[in-house]
Write a protein that holds these residues in place. Structure first.
Motif, PDB file in Angstrom:
ATOM      1  N   UNK A  46      12.962   2.549  -1.003  1.00 10.91           N
ATOM      2  CA  UNK A  46      12.817   3.991  -1.167  1.00 10.91           C
ATOM      3  C   UNK A  46      12.336   4.272  -2.583  1.00 10.91           C
ATOM      4  N   UNK A  47      12.209   5.558  -2.914  1.00 14.63           N
ATOM      5  CA  UNK A  47      11.766   5.953  -4.246  1.00 14.63           C
ATOM      6  C   UNK A  47      10.402   5.323  -4.562  1.00 14.63           C
ATOM      7  N   UNK A  48       9.516   5.319  -3.572  1.00 17.34           N
ATOM      8  CA  UNK A  48       8.216   4.674  -3.695  1.00 17.34           C
ATOM      9  C   UNK A  48       7.190   5.611  -4.324  1.00 17.34           C
ATOM     10  N   UNK A  49       6.249   5.033  -5.058  1.00 17.97           N
ATOM     11  CA  UNK A  49       5.104   5.778  -5.571  1.00 17.97           C
ATOM     12  C   UNK A  49       3.874   5.297  -4.820  1.00 17.97           C
ATOM     13  N   UNK A  50       3.086   6.251  -4.297  1.00 17.79           N
ATOM     14  CA  UNK A  50       1.965   5.911  -3.433  1.00 17.79           C
ATOM     15  C   UNK A  50       0.661   6.433  -4.019  1.00 17.79           C
ATOM     16  N   UNK A  51      -0.361   5.589  -3.993  1.00 24.16           N
ATOM     17  CA  UNK A  51      -1.724   5.968  -4.331  1.00 24.16           C
ATOM     18  C   UNK A  51      -2.548   5.819  -3.060  1.00 24.16           C
ATOM     19  N   UNK A  52      -3.053   6.923  -2.537  1.00 23.31           N
ATOM     20  CA  UNK A  52      -3.792   6.883  -1.279  1.00 23.31           C
ATOM     21  C   UNK A  52      -4.626   8.145  -1.153  1.00 23.31           C
ATOM     22  N   UNK A  53      -5.731   8.069  -0.421  1.00 29.42           N
ATOM     23  CA  UNK A  53      -6.558   9.261  -0.252  1.00 29.42           C
ATOM     24  C   UNK A  53      -5.757  10.425   0.309  1.00 29.42           C
ATOM     25  N   UNK A  54      -4.892  10.157   1.258  1.00 31.28           N
ATOM     26  CA  UNK A  54      -4.026  11.175   1.837  1.00 31.28           C
ATOM     27  C   UNK A  54      -2.722  10.498   2.247  1.00 31.28           C
ATOM     28  N   UNK A  55      -1.818  11.242   2.848  1.00 31.56           N
ATOM     29  CA  UNK A  55      -0.503  10.665   3.160  1.00 31.56           C
ATOM     30  C   UNK A  55      -0.255  10.619   4.661  1.00 31.56           C
ATOM     31  N   UNK A  56      -1.290  10.209   5.401  1.00 31.08           N
ATOM     32  CA  UNK A  56      -1.140  10.118   6.838  1.00 31.08           C
ATOM     33  C   UNK A  56      -1.014  11.488   7.482  1.00 31.08           C
ATOM     34  N   UNK A  57      -0.486  11.518   8.689  1.00 29.03           N
ATOM     35  CA  UNK A  57      -0.196  12.774   9.369  1.00 29.03           C
ATOM     36  C   UNK A  57       1.256  12.738   9.817  1.00 29.03           C
ATOM     37  N   UNK A  58       1.720  13.835  10.338  1.00 26.05           N
ATOM     38  CA  UNK A  58       3.107  13.888  10.786  1.00 26.05           C
ATOM     39  C   UNK A  58       3.345  12.822  11.858  1.00 26.05           C
ATOM     40  N   UNK A  59       4.211  11.876  11.551  1.00 25.41           N
ATOM     41  CA  UNK A  59       4.571  10.847  12.509  1.00 25.41           C
ATOM     42  C   UNK A  59       3.664   9.638  12.542  1.00 25.41           C
ATOM     43  N   UNK A  60       2.636   9.597  11.693  1.00 26.64           N
ATOM     44  CA  UNK A  60       1.714   8.468  11.702  1.00 26.64           C
ATOM     45  C   UNK A  60       1.417   8.002  10.278  1.00 26.64           C
ATOM     46  N   UNK A  61       1.197   6.693  10.134  1.00 27.64           N
ATOM     47  CA  UNK A  61       0.836   6.148   8.833  1.00 27.64           C
ATOM     48  C   UNK A  61       1.893   6.430   7.783  1.00 27.64           C
ATOM     49  N   UNK A  62       1.434   6.794   6.596  1.00 32.88           N
ATOM     50  CA  UNK A  62       2.370   7.091   5.512  1.00 32.88           C
ATOM     51  C   UNK A  62       3.287   8.264   5.837  1.00 32.88           C
ATOM     52  N   UNK A  63       2.901   9.062   6.831  1.00 31.61           N
ATOM     53  CA  UNK A  63       3.763  10.161   7.247  1.00 31.61           C
ATOM     54  C   UNK A  63       5.139   9.680   7.696  1.00 31.61           C
ATOM     55  N   UNK A  64       5.219   8.436   8.175  1.00 34.38           N
ATOM     56  CA  UNK A  64       6.514   7.867   8.588  1.00 34.38           C
ATOM     57  C   UNK A  64       7.430   7.694   7.380  1.00 34.38           C
ATOM     58  N   UNK A  65       6.879   7.145   6.297  1.00 33.14           N
ATOM     59  CA  UNK A  65       7.680   6.977   5.078  1.00 33.14           C
ATOM     60  C   UNK A  65       8.037   8.324   4.478  1.00 33.14           C
TER      61      UNK A  65
END
Length: 255
Positions: A46-65
């Motif tokens: 937890x307490x993660x820092x993310x570098x990404x174009x976007x943060x997924x969508x609700x329920x998918x990809x980074x949206x899960x985290x």
């Protein structure tokens, strides 16, 4: 020859711990390392820092985290279709640094190339350069933390803003084809951020749809050399999601 294949996604991300920073490839839901993200979500980081174009969508990809409240800070260029991302940002639960898309791409590439900073015209004369962009809000909607001003210099009569490069503890990427030595081939729009994210990670982890032996990929077709990749996990065909479905009326219906 070095075999970089690991047995499972859980093994691939076993040392991603709380407080880690992640450079994550993909564009929208295209070419995202969904199986690696799911493996992290199944762990305790937890307490993660993310570098990404976007943060997924609700329920998918980074949206899960994001939904699991596992992300502390995001550097991205697009909030997009993720309602939970917007909600957490506006209520002060998430720190967000919005960055022009081309600048974000170059920050990742520069980090991987060992370049600490660079000057770009993107953002000059805006809050990107002047400072004051809300990075984090208080729960009442007031600004808790704002971006600082950045150095601006003139070159040949034009002004440029100084941007620092990005490096991350881990890079998570998705490739169409990879060999056991980590040479990768990306598919179409998945080329947008995956190679750049891979370069920026101190440890690069690649999930691949098709795993082949060294020499099976024509060297001229390699998009990312294995020197940048530390671990490869074979995940098989990706369950592709559509971020926003748009359809036209059937011919002859008059609609």
């Amino acid at each position: 020859m070095t075999n970089k294949v690991v047995a499972s996604t859980a093994d691939a991300v076993v040392d991603v711990e709380s407080g880690s920073s992640l450079a994550v490839g993909g564009f929208g839901l295209c070419g995202i390392p969904d199986r690696l993200i799911a493996a992290i979500a199944s762990g305790g980081a937890e307490n993660l820092e993310v570098f990404s174009n976007n943060c997924g969508t609700d329920g998918h990809g980074l949206g899960i985290l994001l939904e699991g409240k596992r992300i502390r800070r995001v550097t991205a260029s697009y909030v997009g279709e993720n309602r939970e991302f917007a909600r957490q940002y506006l209520t002060g639960e998430l720190e967000v640094e919005l960055t022009p898309q081309g600048t974000l791409a170059e920050k990742l590439r520069a980090g991987g190339a060992g370049i600490p900073a660079f000057f770009t015209p993107a953002g000059v004369g805006t809050p990107i350069a002047l400072g004051g962009l809300p990075w984090r809000y208080h729960a009442d909607g007031s600004v808790a933390l704002a971006s600082p001003p950045k150095e601006v210099r003139e070159f040949r009569g034009r002004r440029y803003v100084l941007e620092e490069s990005i490096t991350a503890d881990f890079a998570l990427v998705h490739a169409l084809i990879g060999d056991t030595e980590g040479n990768l081939v990306f598919d179409k729009a998945a080329m947008n951020f995956n190679p750049l994210a891979a370069m920026a990670g101190r440890v690069c982890i690649a999930q691949v749809e098709r795993l082949v032996e060294p020499g099976e990929i024509d060297p001229a077709q390699v998009h990312l050399p294995g020197i940048f990749v530390d671990r490869v996990v074979h995940t098989g065909p990706q369950d592709k999601k559509i971020e926003k479905r748009t359809v036209s009326a059937a011919a002859g219906t008059g609609n």
